[in-house]
Write an enzyme that holds these catalytic residues in place. Sequence first.
Site, PDB file in Angstrom:
ATOM      1  N   ARG A 136      -5.959  27.772 -38.662  1.00  0.00           N
ATOM      2  CA  ARG A 136      -6.306  26.148 -39.045  1.00  0.00           C
ATOM      3  C   ARG A 136      -6.103  26.245 -40.620  1.00  0.00           C
ATOM      4  O   ARG A 136      -6.959  27.044 -41.384  1.00  0.00           O
ATOM      5  CB  ARG A 136      -7.720  25.755 -38.530  1.00  0.00           C
ATOM      6  CG  ARG A 136      -7.673  24.179 -39.066  1.00  0.00           C
ATOM      7  CD  ARG A 136      -8.855  23.613 -38.043  1.00  0.00           C
ATOM      8  NE  ARG A 136     -10.086  23.481 -38.880  1.00  0.00           N
ATOM      9  CZ  ARG A 136     -11.241  23.107 -38.767  1.00  0.00           C
ATOM     10  NH1 ARG A 136     -11.000  22.163 -37.835  1.00  0.00           N
ATOM     11  NH2 ARG A 136     -12.265  23.163 -39.474  1.00  0.00           N
ATOM     12  N   THR A 140      -6.290  20.604 -44.315  1.00  0.00           N
ATOM     13  CA  THR A 140      -5.657  19.573 -43.369  1.00  0.00           C
ATOM     14  C   THR A 140      -6.141  19.826 -42.002  1.00  0.00           C
ATOM     15  O   THR A 140      -5.797  18.561 -41.373  1.00  0.00           O
ATOM     16  CB  THR A 140      -4.201  19.958 -43.462  1.00  0.00           C
ATOM     17  OG1 THR A 140      -3.602  20.918 -42.926  1.00  0.00           O
ATOM     18  CG2 THR A 140      -3.472  19.966 -45.009  1.00  0.00           C
ATOM     19  N   ASP A 234     -19.639  28.307 -36.922  1.00  0.00           N
ATOM     20  CA  ASP A 234     -18.547  29.075 -36.784  1.00  0.00           C
ATOM     21  C   ASP A 234     -18.554  30.274 -35.552  1.00  0.00           C
ATOM     22  O   ASP A 234     -19.263  31.175 -36.008  1.00  0.00           O
ATOM     23  CB  ASP A 234     -17.942  29.663 -38.045  1.00  0.00           C
ATOM     24  CG  ASP A 234     -16.665  30.344 -37.849  1.00  0.00           C
ATOM     25  OD1 ASP A 234     -16.323  31.164 -37.421  1.00  0.00           O
ATOM     26  OD2 ASP A 234     -15.554  29.682 -38.547  1.00  0.00           O
ATOM     27  N   ASP A 237     -17.573  33.773 -36.959  1.00  0.00           N
ATOM     28  CA  ASP A 237     -18.307  34.390 -38.239  1.00  0.00           C
ATOM     29  C   ASP A 237     -19.640  34.664 -37.613  1.00  0.00           C
ATOM     30  O   ASP A 237     -20.414  35.783 -38.009  1.00  0.00           O
ATOM     31  CB  ASP A 237     -18.606  33.158 -39.276  1.00  0.00           C
ATOM     32  CG  ASP A 237     -17.246  33.033 -40.034  1.00  0.00           C
ATOM     33  OD1 ASP A 237     -16.361  34.008 -39.870  1.00  0.00           O
ATOM     34  OD2 ASP A 237     -17.177  32.163 -41.029  1.00  0.00           O
TER      35      ASP A 237
END
Length: 255
Positions: A136, A140, A234, A237
């Site tokens: 990703r 944006t 996340d 992560d």
Amino acid sequence: AFWLKRALPSVATSAESLRHGLRSATMAVKEFNQNAEMLSSLAVTMLLSQIRAKTTTQKDYVTAADRLMNLLAEEGLARLATPTTVVTPCGTCQGLQAPVSSALCAVDIIRSGGILLEAVRKICPDLKTAKVLIQRDEQTAEPKFFYSKFPDGVSNMKVILCDPMLGTGGSAIMAIDCLKEAGVAEESIFFLNVLSCPEGLRALAAKAPKVRVLTAACDEKLDAQKFIVPGLGDFGDRYYGTSGYAEGHWGTDGK
């Protein structure tokens, strides 16, 4: 969380109340995608609660996430099973015949998808595996395709697409498009997912309506940065320890 608001009434906290709420939330997911199903399980809720919690350390996060992946993998494979009559020592009963694992292909969207794929592969060690690298753009929030590798004959296989997070749906839809370009029929794709949201489920319904979806939970929405809310942070992560612990975003000891 969309599902949690329905699952946890403000007064009643009994297991039966939670079960009733989970059943209601499972039905509500159909509002966003007719081919989507949400697991209704106290074990799933318990493990999700652990990996959602901001204070969960990496060790506990990995342990709970792996346990959750095992449950999700078993439930996903069960939905590819076929009805059968089982002959027992005392009679017969109706049951399910597990899918032929050599006719399956598990595909992960790198990198977090690999965690879920490995849970599936532990159950079916002779299934084929494949990779799709889609990242990703943080500016944006749009997906970018980098790489894919599919086994020979993938067009004739049932495909289990693995990705823990379904936010905008962009990465999943791009991966599905890659599979379709490789000759896989849309109805042969089964998307296995930990955490979804209405926006992602609607996007899949619009762009890939024949793909079946099994998710462990459906949260309330995406925020302005396109992160799932309340979410869990996340996933990759937190699982791999890449970042966030030392910075104090999650965990308590930086390990």
